[in-house]
Design an enzyme around this catalytic site. Structure first.
Site, PDB file in Angstrom:
ATOM      1  N   SER A   8      38.991   5.933  52.903  1.00  0.00           N
ATOM      2  CA  SER A   8      38.189   6.093  54.108  1.00  0.00           C
ATOM      3  C   SER A   8      36.880   5.296  54.049  1.00  0.00           C
ATOM      4  O   SER A   8      36.909   4.066  54.086  1.00  0.00           O
ATOM      5  CB  SER A   8      37.920   7.586  54.334  1.00  0.00           C
ATOM      6  OG  SER A   8      37.359   7.818  55.591  1.00  0.00           O
ATOM      7  N   ASP A  63      35.732  -8.785  53.437  1.00  0.00           N
ATOM      8  CA  ASP A  63      35.935  -9.633  54.622  1.00  0.00           C
ATOM      9  C   ASP A  63      34.761 -10.577  54.866  1.00  0.00           C
ATOM     10  O   ASP A  63      34.935 -11.694  55.361  1.00  0.00           O
ATOM     11  CB  ASP A  63      36.130  -8.764  55.864  1.00  0.00           C
ATOM     12  CG  ASP A  63      37.539  -8.197  55.957  1.00  0.00           C
ATOM     13  OD1 ASP A  63      38.369  -8.495  55.076  1.00  0.00           O
ATOM     14  OD2 ASP A  63      37.811  -7.428  56.903  1.00  0.00           O
ATOM     15  N   LYS A 106      43.416   4.783  54.060  1.00  0.00           N
ATOM     16  CA  LYS A 106      43.157   5.707  55.172  1.00  0.00           C
ATOM     17  C   LYS A 106      42.337   4.964  56.225  1.00  0.00           C
ATOM     18  O   LYS A 106      41.134   4.777  56.081  1.00  0.00           O
ATOM     19  CB  LYS A 106      42.404   6.947  54.695  1.00  0.00           C
ATOM     20  CG  LYS A 106      42.100   7.942  55.822  1.00  0.00           C
ATOM     21  CD  LYS A 106      41.337   9.155  55.293  1.00  0.00           C
ATOM     22  CE  LYS A 106      41.018  10.137  56.418  1.00  0.00           C
ATOM     23  NZ  LYS A 106      40.042   9.615  57.392  1.00  0.00           N
TER      24      LYS A 106
END
Length: 546
Positions: free
Chosen positions: A294, A305, A319
């Site tokens: 999460s 990223d 998740k």
């Protein structure tokens, strides 16, 4: 008391399927028109009233309703939950990072209540409780007779006492524990690994997460840290806002970190950083494993990223679903999955598809991954957690190690090991080949079993009893099953590194608490040592991010 409890359980088994079916119809009907919703609610209301008024035995309407709702929600995903008043308070405590109690991680297993980890210096520790102690009575209530999670009985106001009876190594003992306020730090540990490398453990995303991470960074930089390791292994997540704030420590203000997408328009949002960063340039490694979930994946996936950090360890949990608590009546709430979240590159890292299930009702694991690009053009994937830039073998998990952990085999062995061996410091500690052989014998003595996917398929074929196969082919299948069983025994050696790591982590905490484990890991943990080596080689570090 025991008979009453068994009667209640029998009633649950009788009624829950009925209520679950009715509620499932209600839940599904929200996708249809208003008339269908009203119709199903009226059917349920009539059924519930008549059942409670006319059933042969006394019923408990509140308990039946609670069970019915929770069983309905189980048909959706494990994160959509009904929170009664007690659950709401626990949810608030979890996010606040403080509560009043005995200061120990306690876990309930059917009729067993185990001390998993006493926190150093808190009431349970002061009273002499140890990991592995089984609490059998709290006050005048026997744990085996208590229908709910008995660990709730351990909580209470500051300065109040609770009497417990527990078993340790076959002996029954008693203790009186004075409850007190317990601080749950988001950053339980930080330290210098060497003269230039700082190390920060971020164990949860409660309201203290970003502030404590920032404070740790500032302290470490004051001690000479020029590069940093952020350890998110085992971090189950928490507040989305804190995940954004922690990421913001390393990236500029106004950077997009998360996008949420939902069928409900108002839940479609973009979350950007809002503050000035703490340090845009410090070389950073983020450690993750299969228990990083999460909010941990928002931070690690976002920094990956944006090419702001190298991610190391093992693939994270996966998740990618966002929950929000919605207030209901009488102090209750519905914590409901409202959307999926997407990292800056556009990835949704959700690994299980709860809307498509197999024949046994289990969520299907995503296997088809899509490719995305980081800011610098590196290839990353969605659909199965955050994949590290550099994998660490000992950080990986598998069905065998998961079964050993979930079956409490590793935990129980660590308990026995603690009472048979003595160590004065982490420097003295060692887990030898002889110790590992004793563990294998321990596994055999516990009649430990787990079923692989291969076994499930083979047994499915055998159970069909297809006469066309003939006895010879049937025997071949049985031989294969025996071979698979033998392979599982041999796998204890094949996965020795991974299993030994789990054993060491569990055992060291028994002697030196969690701080001792962190101290030990600074010198022995493969992931930390690999991160230190990478950060020391800036050419290699920069090459990975380009």
């Amino acid at each position: 008391m025991k008979k009453y409890r068994m009667r209640k359980l029998a009633k649950k088994r009788l009624f829950i399927p009925v209520f679950a079916m009715v509620f499932l119809l209600v839940g599904t009907s929200f996708k249809s028109d208003f008339f269908e919703i009203a119709k199903q609610i009226e059917i349920f209301t009539t059924l519930f009233k008549e059942l409670n008024m006319n059933y042969v035995d006394e019923t408990n309407p509140a308990e039946l309703m609670d069970s019915a709702i929770k069983n309905m929600l189980n048909e959706l995903d494990p994160y959509t939950r009904f929170l009664n008043e007690q659950d709401v308070e626990e949810y608030k405590i979890k996010n606040a990072g403080e509560y009043s109690g005995i200061g120990a991680l306690v876990r309930s297993y059917d009729d067993r209540l185990l001390i998993i980890e006493p926190y150093k210096g808190y009431p349970a520790d002061k009273a002499g409780l140890k990991a592995g102690d089984e609490i059998i009575q709290i006050g005048d209530i026997k744990v085996s007779d208590f229908d709910d999670n008995a660990s709730e009985l351990l909580k209470g106001a500051n300065e109040t006492n609770v009497d417990i009876t527990f078993k340790r190594q076959g002996r029954t003992k008693n203790a009186t524990i004075k409850r007190e306020g317990v601080e749950v730090d988001a950053v339980p540990y930080y330290s210098m690994v060497d003269d230039k490398t700082g190390y920060v453990v971020l164990s949860r995303f409660n309201r203290k997460a970003s502030a404590q991470t920032k404070a740790a960074m500032q302290d470490l930089k004051g001690q000479g840290a020029e590069r940093l390791i952020l350890d998110l292994r085992g971090n189950p997540g928490g507040l989305l806002s804190e995940a954004i704030n922690v990421t913001n420590l390393f990236v500029p203000k106004g950077e997009l970190i998360v996008t949420t997408k939902s069928k409900v328009k108002k839940f479609n949002q973009e979350y950007k950083t809002k503050k000035q960063p703490e340090d845009l340039n410090i070389p950073l490694v983020v450690l993750v494993n299969g228990s990083s979930a999460s909010a941990s994946e928002i931070v690690s996936g976002g920094l990956q990223d944006l090419d702001r950090a190298v991610v190391m360890g093992a693939r994270s949990f996966g998740k990618g679903l966002v929950q929000r608590p919605l207030k209901l009546t009488y102090g209750t709430q519905l914590k409901v999955t409202i959307s999926r979240y997407f990292t800056p590159s556009g990835r949704c890292i959700q690994s299980l598809d709860y809307w498509n299930r197999d024949e046994e009702g289990n969520a299907v694991r995503n296997k088809d991954f899509n490719k995305f690009k980081t800011r610098n053009g590196r290839m990353v994937e969605d659909g199965g957690g955050v994949m590290p830039d550099i994998e660490i073998a000992s950080a990986k998990s598998n069905s065998l190690t998961d079964a050993l952990v979930n079956g409490n085999i590793i935990f129980d062995f660590a308990t026995d090991f603690y009472y048979k061996n003595q160590f004065e410091s982490t420097a003295e500690f060692s887990f030898t080949n002889t110790d590992y052989n004793e563990f294998k014998n321990f596994v055999s003595s516990k009649d430990f079993t787990f079923q692989t996917e291969t076994e499930k398929l083979l047994e499915e074929v055998l159970n069909k009893d297809d006469s066309l196969l003939g006895g010879n082919v049937q025997n071949k299948y049985k031989d294969l099953l025996l071979a698979v069983n033998q392979g599982k025994i041999e796998a204890l050696d094949s996965f020795k590194a991974e299993i030994s790591k789990k054993l060491e982590d569990e055992i060291i905490k028994r002697y030196f608490y969690r701080d001792g484990l962190y101290d030990y890991n600074l010198k022995h943990d493969d992931a930390i040592l690999s991160a230190v080596a990478l950060l020391a080689d800036q050419n290699k570090y920069q090459a990975i991010l380009k």
